[in-house]
Design a protein around this motif. Structure first.
Motif, mmCIF file in Angstrom:
data_model
loop_
_atom_site.group_PDB
_atom_site.id
_atom_site.type_symbol
_atom_site.label_atom_id
_atom_site.label_comp_id
_atom_site.label_asym_id
_atom_site.label_seq_id
_atom_site.Cartn_x
_atom_site.Cartn_y
_atom_site.Cartn_z
ATOM 1 N N ASN A 167 0.623 -37.297 2.333
ATOM 2 C CA ASN A 167 0.042 -36.671 1.134
ATOM 3 C C ASN A 167 0.748 -37.190 -0.128
ATOM 4 O OD1 ASN A 167 -0.864 -35.076 -0.949
ATOM 5 N ND2 ASN A 167 -0.727 -33.160 0.186
ATOM 6 N N ASP A 168 0.124 -38.180 -0.749
ATOM 7 C CA ASP A 168 0.750 -38.840 -1.903
ATOM 8 C C ASP A 168 0.929 -37.879 -3.081
ATOM 9 O OD1 ASP A 168 1.813 -41.139 -3.245
ATOM 10 O OD2 ASP A 168 -0.010 -41.186 -4.439
ATOM 11 N N ILE A 169 -0.027 -36.949 -3.259
ATOM 12 C CA ILE A 169 0.074 -36.005 -4.388
ATOM 13 C C ILE A 169 1.297 -35.111 -4.183
ATOM 14 C CG2 ILE A 169 -1.075 -34.142 -5.664
ATOM 15 C CD1 ILE A 169 -3.759 -35.441 -4.830
ATOM 16 N N ALA A 170 1.537 -34.694 -2.932
ATOM 17 C CA ALA A 170 2.721 -33.858 -2.645
ATOM 18 C C ALA A 170 4.004 -34.624 -2.958
ATOM 19 C CB ALA A 170 2.708 -33.410 -1.187
ATOM 20 N N VAL A 171 4.018 -35.930 -2.649
ATOM 21 C CA VAL A 171 5.195 -36.763 -2.961
ATOM 22 C C VAL A 171 5.431 -36.765 -4.473
ATOM 23 C CG1 VAL A 171 6.155 -39.105 -2.939
ATOM 24 C CG2 VAL A 171 4.946 -38.242 -0.929
ATOM 25 N N GLN A 172 4.355 -37.008 -5.252
ATOM 26 C CA GLN A 172 4.493 -37.078 -6.713
ATOM 27 C C GLN A 172 4.996 -35.751 -7.288
ATOM 28 O OE1 GLN A 172 4.356 -39.995 -8.025
ATOM 29 N NE2 GLN A 172 3.548 -40.823 -6.118
ATOM 30 N N GLU A 173 4.401 -34.637 -6.802
ATOM 31 C CA GLU A 173 4.798 -33.323 -7.328
ATOM 32 C C GLU A 173 6.246 -33.000 -6.944
ATOM 33 O OE1 GLU A 173 3.028 -32.128 -9.504
ATOM 34 O OE2 GLU A 173 0.983 -32.759 -9.077
ATOM 35 N N LEU A 174 6.625 -33.359 -5.706
ATOM 36 C CA LEU A 174 8.012 -33.120 -5.270
ATOM 37 C C LEU A 174 8.984 -33.905 -6.148
ATOM 38 C CD1 LEU A 174 10.256 -32.121 -3.423
ATOM 39 C CD2 LEU A 174 9.674 -33.932 -1.803
ATOM 40 N N LEU A 175 8.687 -35.192 -6.368
ATOM 41 C CA LEU A 175 9.566 -36.021 -7.210
ATOM 42 C C LEU A 175 9.685 -35.418 -8.607
ATOM 43 C CD1 LEU A 175 8.394 -39.595 -6.138
ATOM 44 C CD2 LEU A 175 10.652 -38.618 -5.745
ATOM 45 N N TYR A 176 8.558 -34.946 -9.145
ATOM 46 C CA TYR A 176 8.567 -34.339 -10.492
ATOM 47 C C TYR A 176 9.472 -33.098 -10.508
ATOM 48 C CZ TYR A 176 7.058 -31.691 -14.551
ATOM 49 O OH TYR A 176 7.049 -30.959 -15.714
ATOM 50 N N CYS A 177 9.301 -32.211 -9.513
ATOM 51 C CA CYS A 177 10.099 -30.973 -9.478
ATOM 52 C C CYS A 177 11.589 -31.274 -9.327
ATOM 53 C CB CYS A 177 9.636 -30.066 -8.345
ATOM 54 S SG CYS A 177 8.022 -29.334 -8.653
ATOM 55 N N LEU A 178 11.910 -32.273 -8.491
ATOM 56 C CA LEU A 178 13.323 -32.636 -8.302
ATOM 57 C C LEU A 178 13.906 -33.236 -9.582
ATOM 58 C CD1 LEU A 178 13.162 -34.176 -4.704
ATOM 59 C CD2 LEU A 178 14.126 -31.953 -5.350
ATOM 60 N N GLU A 179 13.085 -34.003 -10.307
ATOM 61 C CA GLU A 179 13.546 -34.602 -11.567
ATOM 62 C C GLU A 179 13.794 -33.529 -12.613
ATOM 63 O OE1 GLU A 179 12.275 -38.896 -13.252
ATOM 64 O OE2 GLU A 179 10.645 -37.728 -12.418
ATOM 65 N N VAL A 180 12.816 -32.638 -12.763
ATOM 66 C CA VAL A 180 12.914 -31.584 -13.786
ATOM 67 C C VAL A 180 14.127 -30.695 -13.520
ATOM 68 C CG1 VAL A 180 11.772 -29.502 -14.667
ATOM 69 C CG2 VAL A 180 10.466 -31.575 -14.358
ATOM 70 N N SER A 181 14.390 -30.418 -12.240
ATOM 71 C CA SER A 181 15.530 -29.545 -11.916
ATOM 72 C C SER A 181 16.817 -30.340 -11.692
ATOM 73 C CB SER A 181 15.203 -28.689 -10.687
ATOM 74 O OG SER A 181 14.829 -29.517 -9.590
ATOM 75 N N GLU A 182 16.757 -31.653 -12.016
ATOM 76 C CA GLU A 182 17.924 -32.550 -11.922
ATOM 77 C C GLU A 182 18.566 -32.513 -10.536
ATOM 78 O OE1 GLU A 182 20.383 -31.453 -15.233
ATOM 79 O OE2 GLU A 182 19.064 -32.450 -16.673
ATOM 80 N N ARG A 183 17.704 -32.557 -9.494
ATOM 81 C CA ARG A 183 18.216 -32.500 -8.121
ATOM 82 C C ARG A 183 17.731 -33.685 -7.295
ATOM 83 N NH1 ARG A 183 15.495 -28.513 -6.323
ATOM 84 N NH2 ARG A 183 16.639 -28.118 -4.411
ATOM 85 N N LEU A 184 17.246 -34.724 -7.979
ATOM 86 C CA LEU A 184 16.679 -35.868 -7.252
ATOM 87 C C LEU A 184 17.753 -36.605 -6.445
ATOM 88 C CD1 LEU A 184 14.267 -37.565 -6.535
ATOM 89 C CD2 LEU A 184 14.423 -38.735 -8.709
ATOM 90 N N GLU A 185 18.882 -36.882 -7.106
ATOM 91 C CA GLU A 185 19.996 -37.592 -6.438
ATOM 92 C C GLU A 185 20.357 -36.915 -5.117
ATOM 93 O OE1 GLU A 185 22.306 -40.086 -7.058
ATOM 94 O OE2 GLU A 185 21.652 -40.822 -9.017
ATOM 95 N N LYS A 186 20.467 -35.569 -5.162
ATOM 96 C CA LYS A 186 20.911 -34.813 -3.982
ATOM 97 C C LYS A 186 19.873 -34.825 -2.867
ATOM 98 C CE LYS A 186 23.471 -31.514 -6.795
ATOM 99 N NZ LYS A 186 23.125 -30.329 -7.579
ATOM 100 N N ASN A 187 18.622 -35.168 -3.207
ATOM 101 C CA ASN A 187 17.549 -35.064 -2.224
ATOM 102 C C ASN A 187 17.039 -36.405 -1.704
ATOM 103 O OD1 ASN A 187 16.365 -32.103 -1.818
ATOM 104 N ND2 ASN A 187 17.252 -32.262 -3.871
ATOM 105 N N LEU A 188 17.759 -37.481 -2.018
ATOM 106 C CA LEU A 188 17.310 -38.797 -1.550
ATOM 107 C C LEU A 188 17.287 -38.865 -0.019
ATOM 108 C CD1 LEU A 188 19.084 -41.065 -4.180
ATOM 109 C CD2 LEU A 188 16.624 -40.650 -3.979
ATOM 110 N N ASP A 189 18.191 -38.098 0.627
ATOM 111 C CA ASP A 189 18.232 -38.079 2.101
ATOM 112 C C ASP A 189 16.918 -37.600 2.708
ATOM 113 O OD1 ASP A 189 20.660 -39.179 2.477
ATOM 114 O OD2 ASP A 189 21.752 -37.281 2.687
ATOM 115 N N PHE A 190 16.254 -36.683 1.991
ATOM 116 C CA PHE A 190 14.976 -36.171 2.492
ATOM 117 C C PHE A 190 13.993 -37.331 2.680
ATOM 118 C CE2 PHE A 190 10.613 -34.777 1.565
ATOM 119 C CZ PHE A 190 10.427 -33.850 2.589
ATOM 120 N N PHE A 191 13.958 -38.254 1.710
ATOM 121 C CA PHE A 191 13.037 -39.393 1.793
ATOM 122 C C PHE A 191 13.530 -40.435 2.806
ATOM 123 C CE2 PHE A 191 12.232 -37.432 -2.306
ATOM 124 C CZ PHE A 191 10.849 -37.364 -2.305
#
Length: 465
Positions: A167-191
């Motif tokens: 689900n590409d839309i879910a990927v985009q929305e997840l990336l956006y939420c992680l960016e906005v909450s400044e938690r992208l770095e911590k969640n790279l393992d998920f990907f």
């Protein structure tokens, strides 16, 4: 990945066939799955009127399908017709009260109405009835995201992707939420987990590449996109993202080559041509830049970025009269771009159209009141015209809107000094020195003669750390 493309092509063929039949007033006949695909295609592209039209045609053919009645209710909700949507879903609830989609649809209606806690409660009910459905977790994510609760939204998008990584839309929305909450770095393992699980999934590498790209880890992003392309050479979106990553690394030549691979052979997209044009522009290859921008416009006449790109090329060649035409067109297509208004204003001023330049700067400051360049450049025109009071009033206004921007305080100080209003000038100078001492050089760049003023240099020295 290729399977997805084939499925997508099949769906598009079905949609085209449906549209032809509607256009020619022919009787429309499709099986239920085809209708579901048509409706889904329209809703995912936010074409709700067409989606509703498809629902009506489908219900005429399959009047007892609860799936179609549910679709109709959801489309009505997305169109903002909440009363009709609620009525429709209550009718379905009478027929099939335990259907999880009844709760899902009630949740969608509540989300659209901004009733987020009710929406979440409905989706949770649906999860209890159908715990393995990725779309329900996705809708939970959307509800939390609309509620500005990005941490919770990310949690449910992740759950949705665990069930359906495609689900590409879910990927985009997840990336956006992680960016906005400044938690992208911590969640790279998920990907990374998806590539570990299935190292031959082009999509998993592509999604990991996007996560690295958004996190600014460009070297890692390049590797991930290259893996995706190695697995599927015709993964056009991966080529496009790899190209964008090269551009972020200022590798414009490599970017050009990848953008050329981001579409099927002989079928360039306007977006790819515009991006190629921009790469040539960055390399100061004006003719190739303009040629690619023009080809983008030929394909998509309303592409504001391409009109703006040609303006930038002409501007760089000091062909301001010609540039104005292209900047005006860009602005007419997208009035909300401060960048476009600033470029237009500067070009108008270059050819002596002072009134038009001032109007464009005024629009820039309305579109983006927090753009310091709009205020600074507008004020210079007033100052150069000898309108010191106008320049001072403008900068006061700017300082009120952006009190933390040192450069605005320094400029206001300069204009007050020019008008002989020293006490006020020193007051703003003190503010500026507190905000950013090092930027006091701007004062002397603007007014070299001020360096000889002893009182001024004494005041500046007091603030030197």
């Amino acid at each position: 990945m290729n399977e997805n493309f084939e499925d997508r092509d099949e769906v598009l063929d079905t949609v085209r066939r449906f549209e032809r039949m509607v256009a020619h007033n022919e009787p429309v006949f499709f099986d239920l799955a085809d209708f579901e695909n048509i409706i889904d295609h329209y809703t995912s592209n936010t074409l709700y009127d067409k989606a509703l039209q498809a629902c009506e045609a489908a219900i005429a053919q399959y009047p007892f399908s609860t799936e179609l009645l549910i679709d109709r209710s959801q489309v009505l909700a997305m169109k903002g017709e909440y009363i009709a949507a609620a009525q429709q879903i209550e009718d379905v609830a009478q027929l099939d009260p335990d259907n999880p989609d009844v709760a899902v649809t009630r949740g969608i209606i509540a989300t659209q109405k901004g009733q987020f806690s009710e929406a979440v409660a409905f989706f949770q009910q649906a999860v209890e009835r159908a715990p393995d459905r990725d779309d329900i977790y996705f809708n939970l994510g959307l509800a939390y995201q609309s509620w500005q609760k990005f941490k919770s939204a990310a949690k449910y998008y992740k759950q949705s992707l665990r069930l359906n990584p495609d689900n590409d839309i879910a990927v985009q929305e997840l990336l956006y939420c992680l960016e906005v909450s400044e938690r992208l770095e911590k969640n790279l393992d998920f990907f990374r987990h998806f590539t570990d699980q299935d190292p031959y999934s082009a999509l998993a590498w592509y999604n990991l590449g996007q996560a690295y790209y958004r996190a600014g880890k460009y070297d890692e992003a390049v590797v991930a996109f290259e893996y995706a392309i190695l697995i599927d050479a015709k993964f056009y979106d991966a080529h496009g993202f790899l190209a964008s990553t090269y551009v972020s690394q200022l590798k414009y030549r490599e970017g050009i080559e990848e953008f050329k691979l981001s579409y099927a052979e002989g079928e360039p997209t306007a977006e790819a041509l515009c991006n190629i044009g921009e790469c040539h522009e960055k390399l100061a290859e004006w003719d190739q830049a303009r040629r690619n921008y023009q080809r983008a416009i030929d394909l998509e006449p309303d592409m504001d970025e391409a009109w703006f790109g040609i303006g930038i090329v002409l501007n760089a060649q000091e062909r301001w009269f010609e540039a104005i035409h292209f900047f005006r067109k860009a602005v007419s297509l997208y009035e909300e771009s401060v960048e476009y208004w600033l470029a237009l204003a500067a070009a108008e001023y270059q050819v002596g159209n002072v009134v038009s330049a001032i109007e464009a700067y005024e629009r820039a400051s309305q579109v983006a009141p927090d753009s310091k360049d709009a205020w600074l450049n507008w004020s210079i025109i007033l100052y150069e015209q000898g309108n010191f009071e106008g320049a001072i009033d403008l900068m006061r206004n700017a300082v009120e809107i952006q009190p933390g921007e040192a450069e605005l305080h320094y400029r206001l100080c300069a204009y007050l000094l020019a008008a002989g209003r020293y006490r006020e000038a020193y007051q703003y100078l003190e503010n500026a020195l507190v905000l950013d001492f090092d930027k006091h050089r701007l004062l002397f760049e603007f007014f070299p003669e001020l360096e000889s003023q002893r009182a001024l240099t004494r005041l500046i020295e007091q603030y030197r750390k």
